[in-house]
Write a protein that holds these residues in place. Structure first.
Motif, PDB file in Angstrom:
ATOM      1  N   GLY A  34       0.791  -1.214   0.000  1.00 23.66           N
ATOM      2  CA  GLY A  34       0.000   0.000   0.000  1.00 23.66           C
ATOM      3  C   GLY A  34       0.821   1.260   0.000  1.00 23.66           C
ATOM      4  O   GLY A  34       2.035   1.233  -0.247  1.00 23.66           O
ATOM      5  N   TRP A  35       0.144   2.348   0.282  1.00 24.45           N
ATOM      6  CA  TRP A  35       0.734   3.678   0.278  1.00 24.45           C
ATOM      7  C   TRP A  35       0.393   4.411   1.566  1.00 24.45           C
ATOM      8  O   TRP A  35      -0.765   4.447   1.977  1.00 24.45           O
ATOM      9  CB  TRP A  35       0.206   4.486  -0.912  1.00 24.45           C
ATOM     10  CG  TRP A  35       0.640   3.951  -2.238  1.00 24.45           C
ATOM     11  CD1 TRP A  35      -0.007   3.023  -2.994  1.00 24.45           C
ATOM     12  CD2 TRP A  35       1.828   4.306  -2.956  1.00 24.45           C
ATOM     13  NE1 TRP A  35       0.701   2.773  -4.147  1.00 24.45           N
ATOM     14  CE2 TRP A  35       1.822   3.547  -4.147  1.00 24.45           C
ATOM     15  CE3 TRP A  35       2.878   5.180  -2.719  1.00 24.45           C
ATOM     16  CZ2 TRP A  35       2.847   3.650  -5.094  1.00 24.45           C
ATOM     17  CZ3 TRP A  35       3.888   5.281  -3.659  1.00 24.45           C
ATOM     18  CH2 TRP A  35       3.871   4.519  -4.819  1.00 24.45           C
ATOM     19  N   SER A  56      -9.132  -4.089  -0.653  1.00 23.99           N
ATOM     20  CA  SER A  56      -8.495  -2.792  -0.477  1.00 23.99           C
ATOM     21  C   SER A  56      -9.208  -1.958   0.579  1.00 23.99           C
ATOM     22  O   SER A  56     -10.398  -2.149   0.839  1.00 23.99           O
ATOM     23  CB  SER A  56      -8.481  -2.031  -1.811  1.00 23.99           C
ATOM     24  OG  SER A  56      -9.796  -1.893  -2.303  1.00 23.99           O
ATOM     25  N   TYR A  58      -9.143   2.273   2.280  1.00 20.57           N
ATOM     26  CA  TYR A  58      -8.711   3.645   2.034  1.00 20.57           C
ATOM     27  C   TYR A  58      -8.947   4.511   3.265  1.00 20.57           C
ATOM     28  O   TYR A  58      -9.891   4.282   4.027  1.00 20.57           O
ATOM     29  CB  TYR A  58      -9.495   4.250   0.862  1.00 20.57           C
ATOM     30  CG  TYR A  58      -9.292   3.553  -0.455  1.00 20.57           C
ATOM     31  CD1 TYR A  58     -10.099   2.480  -0.825  1.00 20.57           C
ATOM     32  CD2 TYR A  58      -8.291   3.955  -1.330  1.00 20.57           C
ATOM     33  CE1 TYR A  58      -9.912   1.831  -2.038  1.00 20.57           C
ATOM     34  CE2 TYR A  58      -8.090   3.315  -2.546  1.00 20.57           C
ATOM     35  CZ  TYR A  58      -8.910   2.249  -2.883  1.00 20.57           C
ATOM     36  OH  TYR A  58      -8.717   1.610  -4.084  1.00 20.57           O
ATOM     37  N   ILE A  68      -6.175   2.183  -5.506  1.00 14.13           N
ATOM     38  CA  ILE A  68      -4.956   1.394  -5.433  1.00 14.13           C
ATOM     39  C   ILE A  68      -5.133   0.140  -6.283  1.00 14.13           C
ATOM     40  O   ILE A  68      -6.226  -0.426  -6.356  1.00 14.13           O
ATOM     41  CB  ILE A  68      -4.608   1.026  -3.972  1.00 14.13           C
ATOM     42  CG1 ILE A  68      -3.230   0.365  -3.904  1.00 14.13           C
ATOM     43  CG2 ILE A  68      -5.695   0.164  -3.343  1.00 14.13           C
ATOM     44  CD1 ILE A  68      -2.716   0.175  -2.479  1.00 14.13           C
ATOM     45  N   LEU A  79      -0.987   3.839  -7.347  1.00 13.50           N
ATOM     46  CA  LEU A  79      -2.003   4.638  -6.667  1.00 13.50           C
ATOM     47  C   LEU A  79      -2.450   5.723  -7.637  1.00 13.50           C
ATOM     48  O   LEU A  79      -1.698   6.654  -7.927  1.00 13.50           O
ATOM     49  CB  LEU A  79      -1.461   5.262  -5.379  1.00 13.50           C
ATOM     50  CG  LEU A  79      -2.497   6.016  -4.547  1.00 13.50           C
ATOM     51  CD1 LEU A  79      -3.553   5.032  -3.999  1.00 13.50           C
ATOM     52  CD2 LEU A  79      -1.841   6.764  -3.397  1.00 13.50           C
ATOM     53  N   CYS A  94       5.675   4.063  -0.418  1.00 18.81           N
ATOM     54  CA  CYS A  94       5.210   2.725  -0.723  1.00 18.81           C
ATOM     55  C   CYS A  94       5.561   1.807   0.444  1.00 18.81           C
ATOM     56  O   CYS A  94       6.631   1.940   1.047  1.00 18.81           O
ATOM     57  CB  CYS A  94       5.893   2.248  -2.010  1.00 18.81           C
ATOM     58  SG  CYS A  94       5.364   0.635  -2.578  1.00 18.81           S
TER      59      CYS A  94
END
Length: 114
Positions: A34-35, A56, A58, A68, A79, A94
């Motif tokens: 993920g970010w 996912s 968020y 994503i 992303l 990342c």
């Protein structure tokens, strides 16, 4: 494990950017990819992530604007960021987790001008 993030830049309010993260090994075994992001003077926070077997998730602040995705054949994590706002300005990192081990890429700067 090495993660290489790219794609940041300067964009106007309402614009779009796509961040890319290249991982130097197969990403399917990771529990989470993920970010995260960190704005000046603020703590690092999750922006978006994909969890193996759980889909996912968020941050509330980016839902409906960020997407994503992964390309497992290329070992890439993306992303897509649309409808960017000045509050999205941050250093984006990342991240990947394998078991109890966490891996981080270098940050890529996203700056949204009003």
């Amino acid at each position: 494990v090495q993660l290489q993030a790219s794609g940041g830049g300067l964009v106007q309010d309402g614009g779009s950017l796509r961040l890319s993260c290249a991982v130097n090994r197969r990403i399917l075994p990771f529990n989470v990819v993920g970010w995260y992001r960190q704005a000046p003077g603020k703590e690092r926070e999750l922006a978006a992530a994909i969890s193996r077997g759980a889909g996912s998730n968020y941050a509330d602040s980016v839902k409906g604007r960020f997407t994503i995705s992964t390309d497992n054949a290329k070992n890439m994590v993306y992303l897509q960021m649309d409808s960017l706002e000045p509050d999205d300005t941050a250093l984006y990192y990342c991240h990947a987790r394998l078991g109890y081990l966490n891996y981080w890429g270098q940050g890529t700067q996203v700056t949204v001008s009003s």
